[in-house]
Scaffold this active site. Structure first.
Site, PDB file in Angstrom:
ATOM      1  CE1 TYR A   1      -3.792   2.406   0.744  1.00 19.92           C
ATOM      2  CE2 TYR A   1      -2.411   3.239   2.516  1.00 19.92           C
ATOM      3  CZ  TYR A   1      -3.527   3.354   1.706  1.00 19.92           C
ATOM      4  OH  TYR A   1      -4.377   4.438   1.855  1.00 19.92           O
TER       5      TYR A   1
ATOM      6  CG  ASP B   1       5.794   3.392   0.789  1.00 24.70           C
ATOM      7  OD1 ASP B   1       6.149   3.981   1.828  1.00 24.70           O
ATOM      8  OD2 ASP B   1       4.612   3.200   0.477  1.00 24.70           O
TER       9      ASP B   1
ATOM     10  CE  LYS C   1       2.122   4.524   8.272  1.00 25.64           C
ATOM     11  NZ  LYS C   1       0.709   4.675   8.532  1.00 25.64           N
TER      12      LYS C   1
END
Ligand code: HOZ
Length: 428
Positions: A146, A241, A269
């Site tokens: 994702y 990623d 994050k």
């Protein structure tokens, strides 16, 4: 919903009348675990507290950012100080320069970095840059990974898309989705095949260097280096990623852990310490194509927001001394050995995957190397486990296909309590 949680019930009913599904991000709705969500009013250290006053040991960690735990005093102080000096200027600030310096020092492949406000934006922008730099349009990604919710990535995506069983998303034009080739994770042969099928057409290959959005699936030995080699041979931009893995699996992220250098890296994050920050960066010759140095456009009113940047800097400062990752490894390894020992002694078909302080307990005998393996999990058994752990005061990610995160705030007694809860739940 249980009448035992009247405040959560009341608030969630209101939320449903005001927001789609009652939430601002689908993964928060707990649809796949047969409950309505508890609304959280407070977090402190390793615990969150719901609207009915119940405390839970938290392994969600806001889906990864809270590596120091909730309301860490240094992060709170940094946020307070920054907010008191003004919350946003739409102009450059010294804090952004400092965060950029920290990131580029910690992650040597970041020759230049651009701050944005989310991981989605970081990945979307990195892909645009790769397309601009190569003059090509196609993208390779992996099933169950994702990379945020930009159109090009919602093809066989992980996280909430996988949990909800939506293969793609209505609203993504087929012309866009058709440019994305999604392949099995850890399968270099599949990548070689795709590259041969579309010579000179593939702009970028994006990968979570440790998959975290199908549950945790570590890269098999040689997988990441193999991707590097294939990309080098075919002129494809390799994008890591590291929105989850960045500063999670170690200082410098997964690329430092596995010693593989991507062309571009996406972060989010942890670098925002629980406030909205993302970043993308990499090779100078690529990043200089971004406006205003170059013609590739990307912008944001709140990019590099001073309050968010202050939270990120305080978080990274607390991780920098080297001891943090040893402690996380030690504690996470202990929990892993307790849970795997438990599964073995009871003869339960469970498979635990872990890299540093991110882990997933799959309800299948495993091994789990890719999405197909992850999907063999017994989702009904996971749901019973999730509900049982919650009743024991342990808050896990509400999906089989997500990672649990251990923070520096999880003490040995917290982990012992978690193992004891698992023992009880799995015995029932
Ligand atoms: N990457 C997060 C889950 N794996 C996203 C959280 C969300 O969608 O809200």
């Amino acid at each position: 919903m249980s009448a035992e949680f009247p405040q959560s019930q009341r608030l969630f009913e209101q939320a449903r009348s005001l927001m789609p599904g009652g939430v601002n991000s689908p993964v928060r709705a707990w649809q796949s675990v047969g409950l309505n969500p508890r609304l959280i009013v407070r977090g402190q250290g390793a615990r969150v507290y719901d609207a009915d006053g119940c405390a839970y040991l938290d392994y969600l960690a806001s889906w990864g950012p809270l590596i120091l735990g909730h309301a860490h005093p240094e992060v709170v102080a940094a946020v307070q100080e920054a907010a008191a000096a003004g919350t946003s200027f739409g102009a450059s600030t010294p804090g952004e320069v400092e965060l950029a310096r920290l990131l580029t020092q910690a992650v040597p492949t970041l020759e230049l970095v651009r701050l944005v406000t989310s991981g989605t934006e970081a990945c979307m922008s990195a892909l645009r840059l790769a397309r601009a730099a190569t003059g090509r349009s196609r993208l390779i990604k992996f099933d169950g990974c994702y990379h945020g919710h930009a159109d090009s990535f919602l093809v066989a995506a992980g996280s909430g898309v996988l949990t909800q069983g939506i293969p793609g998303s209505p609203g993504v034009p087929p012309e866009i989705a058709g440019l994305t080739l999604s392949l099995p994770y850890n399968d270099l042969e599949a990548v070689r095949g795709a590259v041969q099928r579309y010579p000179g057409e593939i702009a970028a290959l994006i990968v979570e260097p440790v998959a975290g959005n199908m549950g945790v699936a570590p890269p098999q030995p040689g997988f990441l280096q193999g991707l590097r080699d294939i990309c080098d041979a075919a002129g494809i931009i390799l994008i890591f990623d590291e929105v989850i893995t960045g500063f999670r699996v170690g200082w410098g992220g997964a690329q430092a852990l596995y010693a593989v250098r991507p062309d571009l890296t996406c972060l989010g994050k942890i670098i925002g310490g629980g406030l909205p920050v993302g970043a993308y960066g990499g090779r100078r010759d690529l990043m200089e194509r971004m406006a205003p140095s170059g013609p590739v456009y990307q912008a944001g009113t709140l990019s590099g927001n001073p309050v968010a940047v202050a939270a990120g800097r305080a978080t990274l400062a607390a991780l920098q001394d080297g001891k943090a990752y040893n402690l996380l490894e030690e504690r996470a390894a202990w929990l892993e050995s307790e849970l795997t020992g438990l599964a073995r002694s009871r003869g339960l078909p469970l498979c635990l995957n872990r890299v540093g302080s991110m882990l997933t307990l799959f309800f299948t005998a495993g091994p789990v190397h890719n999405l197909e393996d992850a999907k063999k999990s017994d989702l009904a058994a996971f749901t019973r486990f999730f509900q049982g752990m919650l009743a024991q005061g342990v808050y896990l990610p509400p999906s089989q296909f997500e990672a649990w995160f251990i923070s520096l705030a999880h003490t040995e007694p917290d982990l012992e309590a978690t193992a004891a809860a698992a023992r009880k739940v799995l015995a029932g």
